[in-house]
Design a protein around this motif. Sequence first.
Motif, PDB file in Angstrom:
ATOM      1  N   PRO A 102      48.545  60.761  44.898  1.00 40.37           N
ATOM      2  CA  PRO A 102      47.752  62.007  44.939  1.00 40.37           C
ATOM      3  C   PRO A 102      47.378  62.472  43.534  1.00 40.37           C
ATOM      4  CG  PRO A 102      49.687  62.165  46.364  1.00 40.37           C
ATOM      5  CD  PRO A 102      49.848  60.916  45.567  1.00 40.37           C
ATOM      6  N   SER A 103      46.159  62.949  43.398  1.00 33.37           N
ATOM      7  CA  SER A 103      45.698  63.462  42.115  1.00 33.37           C
ATOM      8  C   SER A 103      46.031  64.945  42.012  1.00 33.37           C
ATOM      9  CB  SER A 103      44.193  63.263  41.963  1.00 33.37           C
ATOM     10  OG  SER A 103      43.506  64.046  42.927  1.00 33.37           O
ATOM     11  N   LEU A 104      45.794  65.510  40.838  1.00 36.19           N
ATOM     12  CA  LEU A 104      46.128  66.906  40.583  1.00 36.19           C
ATOM     13  C   LEU A 104      45.385  67.844  41.530  1.00 36.19           C
ATOM     14  CD1 LEU A 104      47.586  68.993  38.798  1.00 36.19           C
ATOM     15  CD2 LEU A 104      45.617  68.901  37.243  1.00 36.19           C
ATOM     16  N   PHE A 105      44.113  67.510  41.821  1.00 42.35           N
ATOM     17  CA  PHE A 105      43.283  68.397  42.636  1.00 42.35           C
ATOM     18  C   PHE A 105      43.154  67.920  44.087  1.00 42.35           C
ATOM     19  CE2 PHE A 105      41.824  68.825  38.238  1.00 42.35           C
ATOM     20  CZ  PHE A 105      42.041  70.189  38.053  1.00 42.35           C
ATOM     21  N   GLY A 106      43.868  66.855  44.428  1.00 44.02           N
ATOM     22  CA  GLY A 106      43.906  66.412  45.815  1.00 44.02           C
ATOM     23  C   GLY A 106      42.607  65.829  46.354  1.00 44.02           C
ATOM     24  N   GLU A 107      41.787  65.192  45.488  1.00 45.39           N
ATOM     25  CA  GLU A 107      40.543  64.590  45.961  1.00 45.39           C
ATOM     26  C   GLU A 107      40.843  63.382  46.857  1.00 45.39           C
ATOM     27  OE1 GLU A 107      39.871  65.911  41.640  1.00 45.39           O
ATOM     28  OE2 GLU A 107      41.350  64.745  42.777  1.00 45.39           O
TER      29      GLU A 107
END
Length: 347
Positions: free
Chosen positions: A86-91
């Motif tokens: 998972p990325s920081l912004f949840g893309e």
Amino acid sequence: MAARTTAQARTGKPSSKAGAAKIPQLAWHQVRPAPVVLVSGTETFLAERAIRTLRDFLKLEDPSLEVSDIQADSYAPGELLTLASPSLFGEPRLIRVSNVEKCSDTFLSEAIDYLQNPADDTYVVLRHGGGVRGKKLLDTIRSGVGGAVEVVCAELKKDSDKHDFATAEFRAAGKRVTPSALRSLVAAFSDDLAELSAACQQLIADTGAEVTETTVDRYYGGRVETNAFKVADSAIAGRLGEALVTLRHALSSGADPVPIVAAFASKIRTMAKLFGVRGGSAQLAATFSLAPWQVERAQRDLRGWTDEGLARCIVMLAETDAAVKGAGRDPVFALERLVTVIAKRGE
């Protein structure tokens, strides 16, 4: 996703090998999102289009989609898990994996492990072009582990499949195309599906409400295969003079004699299948794995032919094929003799 592809006609069925799988088996134009999407089969053009269609759909759903690429044959340990994290912004993430048919042992092991617990909001596309390498991974996917779907991109070998493909291209664009235009187009680009698609798209973009055979001739009349079928059409119709003139023009333009003989063989072979057979075009098309237009054309071509004449032409075809492939000293003479015999219906 299905709503975006209903305008496209089915041009092939998943292979029989895929029939035992426990996951959905989809044709290339039916591709849809899933945690794992296995894109299998040897038809590279259809596979690439399926993957591109999926990407465009996901991008439309969420423009923040992150797209990453992995090469399974030069895989770095941990690469798949890193990209799926998972990325920081949840893309949402789309991970496209190529060359799975050449995958390293490390990728094979890590991909099988990944199937046990696919990441959320992540779509992993595995492109496998055929062969036995990676079979353990494919078997695991097809067993239902990982919630995958399989998009089967088998090669379109039959002219009827290519005809259906071209028909679907025009239908999806809302463009009318005449049967003779479709036949000429498929004949001109029968060896390359990508070129056939590009030709369809050019005609869709550049022409008016309807594409005709005249339009195809104007754009692609120089194609060897188109000239070849013009020679065959004239000869089979009994127009000897026209056939010889067209043949000599094709040869002087640099046409190879081999595909010209192949054009005759294709038409004569279809005629031989249908000689003396009764039934409607749709029924016969299903029986002989042809398109209805091919049946109707062959039925027209058979008028005036006899069993003996057709048999003689088949023998002559075999002799001419050998001659133009090096067994004869004068391939042009062999071709002209073939044209003459066929124009006279084997007499």
